[in-house]
Design a protein around this motif. Structure first.
Motif, PDB file in Angstrom:
ATOM      1  N   GLN A  12       0.828  -1.204   0.000  1.00  0.00           N
ATOM      2  CA  GLN A  12       0.000   0.000   0.000  1.00  0.00           C
ATOM      3  C   GLN A  12       0.865   1.258   0.000  1.00  0.00           C
ATOM      4  N   LEU A  13       1.985   1.193   0.700  1.00  0.00           N
ATOM      5  CA  LEU A  13       2.879   2.345   0.785  1.00  0.00           C
ATOM      6  C   LEU A  13       3.611   2.595  -0.529  1.00  0.00           C
ATOM      7  N   ILE A  14       4.046   1.533  -1.190  1.00  0.00           N
ATOM      8  CA  ILE A  14       4.721   1.648  -2.488  1.00  0.00           C
ATOM      9  C   ILE A  14       3.918   0.833  -3.486  1.00  0.00           C
ATOM     10  N   PRO A  15       2.986   1.447  -4.188  1.00  0.00           N
ATOM     11  CA  PRO A  15       2.088   0.701  -5.080  1.00  0.00           C
ATOM     12  C   PRO A  15       2.807   0.195  -6.327  1.00  0.00           C
ATOM     13  N   ARG A  16       2.176  -0.755  -6.978  1.00  0.00           N
ATOM     14  CA  ARG A  16       2.742  -1.321  -8.195  1.00  0.00           C
ATOM     15  C   ARG A  16       2.663  -0.325  -9.359  1.00  0.00           C
ATOM     16  N   ILE A  17       1.517   0.354  -9.474  1.00  0.00           N
ATOM     17  CA  ILE A  17       1.298   1.316 -10.547  1.00  0.00           C
ATOM     18  C   ILE A  17       1.582   2.718 -10.023  1.00  0.00           C
ATOM     19  N   ALA A  18       2.120   3.573 -10.865  1.00  0.00           N
ATOM     20  CA  ALA A  18       2.530   4.919 -10.472  1.00  0.00           C
ATOM     21  C   ALA A  18       1.368   5.721  -9.904  1.00  0.00           C
ATOM     22  N   LEU A  83       8.325   1.179 -13.039  1.00  0.00           N
ATOM     23  CA  LEU A  83       9.587   0.437 -12.994  1.00  0.00           C
ATOM     24  C   LEU A  83      10.428   0.861 -11.795  1.00  0.00           C
ATOM     25  N   ARG A  84      10.387   2.139 -11.454  1.00  0.00           N
ATOM     26  CA  ARG A  84      11.096   2.595 -10.255  1.00  0.00           C
ATOM     27  C   ARG A  84      10.508   1.949  -9.012  1.00  0.00           C
ATOM     28  N   ASN A  85       9.191   1.904  -8.944  1.00  0.00           N
ATOM     29  CA  ASN A  85       8.544   1.264  -7.802  1.00  0.00           C
ATOM     30  C   ASN A  85       8.946  -0.199  -7.697  1.00  0.00           C
ATOM     31  N   ALA A  86       9.047  -0.868  -8.845  1.00  0.00           N
ATOM     32  CA  ALA A  86       9.396  -2.286  -8.851  1.00  0.00           C
ATOM     33  C   ALA A  86      10.786  -2.520  -8.260  1.00  0.00           C
ATOM     34  N   GLN A  87      11.695  -1.558  -8.407  1.00  0.00           N
ATOM     35  CA  GLN A  87      13.033  -1.708  -7.847  1.00  0.00           C
ATOM     36  C   GLN A  87      12.997  -1.784  -6.324  1.00  0.00           C
ATOM     37  N   TYR A  88      12.027  -1.127  -5.698  1.00  0.00           N
ATOM     38  CA  TYR A  88      11.899  -1.163  -4.243  1.00  0.00           C
ATOM     39  C   TYR A  88      10.989  -2.293  -3.786  1.00  0.00           C
ATOM     40  N   VAL A 168      12.246   1.489   5.794  1.00  0.00           N
ATOM     41  CA  VAL A 168      13.512   0.837   5.477  1.00  0.00           C
ATOM     42  C   VAL A 168      13.225  -0.523   4.853  1.00  0.00           C
ATOM     43  N   LEU A 169      14.101  -0.952   3.948  1.00  0.00           N
ATOM     44  CA  LEU A 169      13.896  -2.181   3.192  1.00  0.00           C
ATOM     45  C   LEU A 169      15.078  -3.125   3.384  1.00  0.00           C
ATOM     46  N   SER A 170      14.768  -4.408   3.391  1.00  0.00           N
ATOM     47  CA  SER A 170      15.806  -5.405   3.602  1.00  0.00           C
ATOM     48  C   SER A 170      15.346  -6.732   3.020  1.00  0.00           C
ATOM     49  N   ASN A 171      16.300  -7.619   2.774  1.00  0.00           N
ATOM     50  CA  ASN A 171      16.000  -8.987   2.369  1.00  0.00           C
ATOM     51  C   ASN A 171      16.124  -9.958   3.534  1.00  0.00           C
ATOM     52  N   ARG A 172      16.313  -9.416   4.733  1.00  0.00           N
ATOM     53  CA  ARG A 172      16.382 -10.243   5.937  1.00  0.00           C
ATOM     54  C   ARG A 172      15.144 -10.001   6.785  1.00  0.00           C
ATOM     55  N   ALA A 173      14.598 -11.073   7.309  1.00  0.00           N
ATOM     56  CA  ALA A 173      13.355 -10.965   8.068  1.00  0.00           C
ATOM     57  C   ALA A 173      13.520 -10.136   9.336  1.00  0.00           C
ATOM     58  N   ASP A 174      14.721 -10.160   9.947  1.00  0.00           N
ATOM     59  CA  ASP A 174      14.930  -9.403  11.177  1.00  0.00           C
ATOM     60  C   ASP A 174      15.359  -7.960  10.916  1.00  0.00           C
ATOM     61  N   LEU A 175      15.423  -7.569   9.643  1.00  0.00           N
ATOM     62  CA  LEU A 175      15.791  -6.190   9.253  1.00  0.00           C
ATOM     63  C   LEU A 175      17.158  -5.793   9.811  1.00  0.00           C
ATOM     64  N   SER A 176      18.041  -6.767   9.959  1.00  0.00           N
ATOM     65  CA  SER A 176      19.370  -6.474  10.501  1.00  0.00           C
ATOM     66  C   SER A 176      20.295  -5.826   9.476  1.00  0.00           C
ATOM     67  N   ASN A 177      19.944  -5.936   8.208  1.00  0.00           N
ATOM     68  CA  ASN A 177      20.762  -5.344   7.148  1.00  0.00           C
ATOM     69  C   ASN A 177      19.871  -4.481   6.261  1.00  0.00           C
ATOM     70  N   ILE A 178      19.898  -3.176   6.500  1.00  0.00           N
ATOM     71  CA  ILE A 178      19.056  -2.251   5.747  1.00  0.00           C
ATOM     72  C   ILE A 178      19.726  -1.946   4.413  1.00  0.00           C
ATOM     73  N   THR A 179      18.987  -2.193   3.315  1.00  0.00           N
ATOM     74  CA  THR A 179      19.533  -2.002   1.978  1.00  0.00           C
ATOM     75  C   THR A 179      19.088  -0.690   1.349  1.00  0.00           C
ATOM     76  N   LYS A 180      17.820  -0.340   1.527  1.00  0.00           N
ATOM     77  CA  LYS A 180      17.280   0.874   0.930  1.00  0.00           C
ATOM     78  C   LYS A 180      16.399   1.593   1.943  1.00  0.00           C
ATOM     79  N   VAL A 181      16.261   2.899   1.752  1.00  0.00           N
ATOM     80  CA  VAL A 181      15.322   3.689   2.540  1.00  0.00           C
ATOM     81  C   VAL A 181      14.504   4.545   1.575  1.00  0.00           C
TER      82      VAL A 181
END
Length: 245
Positions: A12-18, A83-88, A168-181
């Motif tokens: 909901q915060l970052i939708p698929r469509i612009a 496409l930008r949204n898809a990157q996040y 904040v975005l991460s590929n780890r469930a515990d959010l121990s490694n933040i990749t993007k904001v």
């Protein structure tokens, strides 16, 4: 403070469509519009040329391509923003982060270089500089991140120690490694710090208010313990909320 978000809330915060704000951002300047318009004209010319070469029998087949290409100037921003949204959206886990501004300053960054000729007929290079706002946000655990965006008038009220919120975005469930904001929101001033508007801002403010209310309610419900003599002080840590939103 770091609160994990459910996948449903994140989408909901970052939708698929612009969104409308994202569409307006990618629409760009008049020169950007002219480039898209030129691409549309080229697409129509190519379709007409193919129709002439292949014959009238292929007109019905080529018509959809002509319509889509002819209106690229209109729907192009939707494609590029999505496409930008898809990157996040490719990141599996996300969280709501609330910290404070540790530092804020203005810098000048080189965004391009142009070639021109001076009065003597000599070729010279002119640097295009842009004033940018640098904001560092962190918390008591030692986590910090710096964001740089183009300077705008709305940034005038930003100062150190103000509360700042973001996703904040991460590929780890515990959010121990933040990749993007994402965009930074300063609730006390109702200021957004961002270049590209990734977030659905009304949804983000709703999440922020809900988390703030829940935290106040939990503090009021927790029993008060009598004061004890001060003990050895431990380094302060900002707890990670286990509940997801």
């Amino acid at each position: 403070m770091l609160v994990p978000l459910t996948r449903q809330k994140f989408e909901q915060l970052i939708p698929r469509i612009a969104t409308g704000d994202q569409y307006r951002y990618v629409w760009g300047k008049f020169s950007d519009f002219l480039r898209r318009l030129l691409a549309s004209v080229v697409a129509v010319v190519v379709v007409l040329l193919l129709r002439w070469l292949l014959g009238e029998g292929f007109g019905g087949l080529l018509l959809p391509f002509g319509v889509v290409g002819g209106f690229y100037w209109l729907w192009g921003p939707v494609l590029w923003a999505s496409l930008r949204n898809a990157q996040y959206r490719k990141y599996k886990y996300s969280g709501f982060f609330r910290g404070r501004i540790l530092d804020v300053y203005i810098s000048e960054e080189l965004i391009g270089r142009e070639e021109t000729v001076n009065n003597k007929g000599e070729l010279v290079y002119v640097d295009n500089l842009e004033r940018r706002l640098n904001v560092e946000v962190g918390d008591e655990t030692g986590f910090s991140i710096q964001v740089q965006v183009p300077l705008r008038r709305s940034h005038k009220g930003i100062a150190r120690r103000q509360v700042a919120e973001m996703i904040v975005l991460s590929n780890r469930a515990d959010l121990s490694n933040i990749t993007k904001v994402t965009d930074i929101y300063i609730p006390s001033r109702d200021i957004w710090v961002s270049d590209y508007p990734f977030l659905q801002r009304d949804v983000f403010v709703e999440v922020s208010n809900r988390i703030r209310r829940d935290r106040l309610e939990s503090e009021e419900e927790s029993p008060r313990t009598p004061r004890r003599p001060p003990q050895r002080k431990e380094p302060p840590q900002l707890p990670r909320q286990d509940r997801e939103w």
